[in-house]
Design an enzyme around this catalytic site. Structure first.
Site, PDB file in Angstrom:
ATOM      1  N   HIS A  34       0.789  -1.243   0.000  1.00  0.00           N
ATOM      2  CA  HIS A  34       0.000   0.000   0.000  1.00  0.00           C
ATOM      3  C   HIS A  34       0.819   1.290   0.000  1.00  0.00           C
ATOM      4  CE1 HIS A  34       0.845  -0.015   4.315  1.00  0.00           C
ATOM      5  NE2 HIS A  34       0.454   1.244   4.347  1.00  0.00           N
TER       6      HIS A  34
HETATM    7  N1  UDP Z   1      -4.030  -4.809   8.577  1.00  0.00           N
HETATM    8  C1  UDP Z   1      -5.322  -5.294   8.538  1.00  0.00           C
HETATM    9  N2  UDP Z   1      -5.836  -5.675   7.333  1.00  0.00           N
HETATM   10  C2  UDP Z   1      -5.120  -5.618   6.168  1.00  0.00           C
HETATM   11  C3  UDP Z   1      -3.793  -5.111   6.218  1.00  0.00           C
HETATM   12  C4  UDP Z   1      -3.281  -4.703   7.438  1.00  0.00           C
HETATM   13  O1  UDP Z   1      -5.991  -5.386   9.575  1.00  0.00           O
HETATM   14  O2  UDP Z   1      -5.659  -5.986   5.116  1.00  0.00           O
HETATM   15  C5  UDP Z   1      -3.489  -4.401   9.883  1.00  0.00           C
HETATM   16  C6  UDP Z   1      -2.189  -5.074  10.209  1.00  0.00           C
HETATM   17  O3  UDP Z   1      -2.421  -6.334  10.808  1.00  0.00           O
HETATM   18  C7  UDP Z   1      -1.544  -4.062  11.136  1.00  0.00           C
HETATM   19  C8  UDP Z   1      -2.023  -2.745  10.606  1.00  0.00           C
HETATM   20  O4  UDP Z   1      -3.182  -3.031   9.829  1.00  0.00           O
HETATM   21  O5  UDP Z   1      -2.008  -4.237  12.457  1.00  0.00           O
HETATM   22  C9  UDP Z   1      -0.951  -2.122   9.738  1.00  0.00           C
HETATM   23  O6  UDP Z   1      -1.502  -1.100   9.030  1.00  0.00           O
HETATM   24  P1  UDP Z   1      -1.002  -0.626   7.589  1.00  0.00           P
HETATM   25  O7  UDP Z   1      -0.280  -1.713   6.931  1.00  0.00           O
HETATM   26  O8  UDP Z   1      -2.199  -0.062   6.900  1.00  0.00           O
HETATM   27  O9  UDP Z   1      -0.075   0.623   7.923  1.00  0.00           O
HETATM   28  P2  UDP Z   1       1.424   0.812   8.424  1.00  0.00           P
HETATM   29  O10 UDP Z   1       1.671  -0.114   9.564  1.00  0.00           O
HETATM   30  O11 UDP Z   1       2.314   0.569   7.249  1.00  0.00           O
HETATM   31  O12 UDP Z   1       1.487   2.236   8.851  1.00  0.00           O
END
Ligand code: UDP
Length: 352
Positions: free
Chosen positions: A204
């Site tokens: 993403h």
């Molecule tokens: N997550 C979720 N569903 C998905 C992808 C990620 O629940 O389809 C959860 C994941 O388990 C983690 C969090 O979202 O707890 C991470 O968020 P994301 O990847 O959107 O953002 P980042 O951590 O890169 O800021």
């Protein structure tokens, strides 16, 4: 004591699930939740509140979409109005999104102390919007809750006073421990014949989704690995796949964004994880799965140092080779604390 917590994006709901529960169990603190609306789809927002028992936000500003400047500016204005009305003792912000920056800036300008959870993370890539949000939020914070030694060192190098920094472990570990017992198989996977064990992927980050060349390299890498890949699609990635006219390889099974409980099931049951997410890199480690990270750098450097994470960038050869050859890293390290981060944070806020 009154705390106003600003959330807006998926990873913040996961973190709030752990902290809000702890606050609700503690006498003498009231929490008010403000949702900026940065993520607003049912799949990206409502499901987390419904499934994880996060209190309903008292305020929802409904501000998502638009350019970074426009979104952050509108959020700043909306949050300021609420702060003037609620007059909290602390404003709590998580991570590195535009909602984090807007919440911290609105509070700092009104001289309300800011508590930043997951402070001190640095990728040293100022082209990434998250890096700007991290640095500025830390500079405005009065309590900086860090997950790792590396984060603490980063803050010291930026001349943040030592007494403001609290090493408490990682709040996502609390959430993973609490909810992994009730994880559930996603409905879109139910009818799928799973070649055991499958690979879980998430993509993403703007650096990967916004350049057609990078996105097609990533799909080529997944295809070449010849493994069965389960990919819950972020709305931005879905939009870009359509806009660029890319086709999904046959070995990649796509689904809607997973709810957190579904995501935990996927993480627990896969062989390895391919991701560009910050949070998912850590979750791979929590569940002892090798992680292949489609970025050139990471804030979570201890995962690379200890053999849990390999940085491959948007390079199809590296992606497929690493999927084929990945292994677990060093075990027994306890890199992210003891799962009691929320209670440590609440105690510090009460004592400050
Ligand atoms: N997550 C979720 N569903 C998905 C992808 C990620 O629940 O389809 C959860 C994941 O388990 C983690 C969090 O979202 O707890 C991470 O968020 P994301 O990847 O959107 O953002 P980042 O951590 O890169 O800021």
């Amino acid at each position: 004591m009154k705390i106003l917590t600003v959330v807006g994006a998926r990873p913040q709901f996961v973190k709030a699930a752990a902290l809000s529960k702890q606050i609700a169990q503690t006498n003498g603190i009231e929490e008010i939740l403000l949702h900026t609306g940065q993520h607003f789809d049912t799949d990206m927002s409502d499901v987390f509140f419904d499934e994880l028992g996060i209190p309903k936000p008292r305020y929802n500003l409904g501000i998502g979409g638009g350019s970074h400047g426009a979104m952050t500016g509108r959020q700043l204005e909306g949050i300021e109005k609420v702060l003037l009305e609620e007059k909290p003792d602390w404003v709590v912000v998580y991570g590195d999104t535009n909602s984090t920056l807007a919440g911290a800036l609105a509070a700092a300008k009104l001289h309300i102390p800011v508590a930043h959870i997951e402070a001190g993370m640095r990728s040293f890539d100022k082209d990434a919007p998250e890096e700007i949000n991290r640095i500025l939020t830390d500079q405005m914070s009065s309590a900086l809750f860090v997950s790792t030694d590396a984060a603490k060192e980063n803050l010291k190098k930026e001349n943040i006073a030592k007494h403001l920094i609290h090493e408490v472990g990682d709040i996502m570990f609390d959430a993973a421990l609490q909810f992994s017992q009730v994880s559930k198989k996603p409905s879109w996977v139910l009818g799928t014949f799973l070649e055991k064990p499958f690979i879980l992927a998430t993509i993403h980050r703007a650096v990967n989704t916004d350049k057609p060349q990078n996105l097609s390299e990533i799909f080529l890498g997944l295809q070449k690995s010849k493994n069965q890949i389960l990919l819950p699609l972020h709305p931005r990635t879905k939009e870009k796949i359509q806009a660029f006219g890319l086709s999904i390889p046959e070995n990649v099974i796509i689904g809607p964004p997973a709810g957190y409980l579904e995501m935990l099931w996927l993480e627990q049951n896969c062989r390895a994880i391919v991701t560009d997410s910050g949070g998912v890199q850590k979750e791979a480690y929590f569940f002892e799965k090798p992680c292949i990270t489609i970025r050139d750098e990471t804030e979570w450097t201890e995962l690379v140092d200890n053999g849990w994470n390999v940085l491959v960038g948007a390079n199809s050869e590296k992606i497929s080779d690493t999927i084929k050859n990945c292994r677990v890293g060093t075990t027994g390290l306890n890199l992210y604390g003891d799962g009691q981060t929320s209670s440590k944070i609440v105690k510090k806020l009460l004592n400050n």
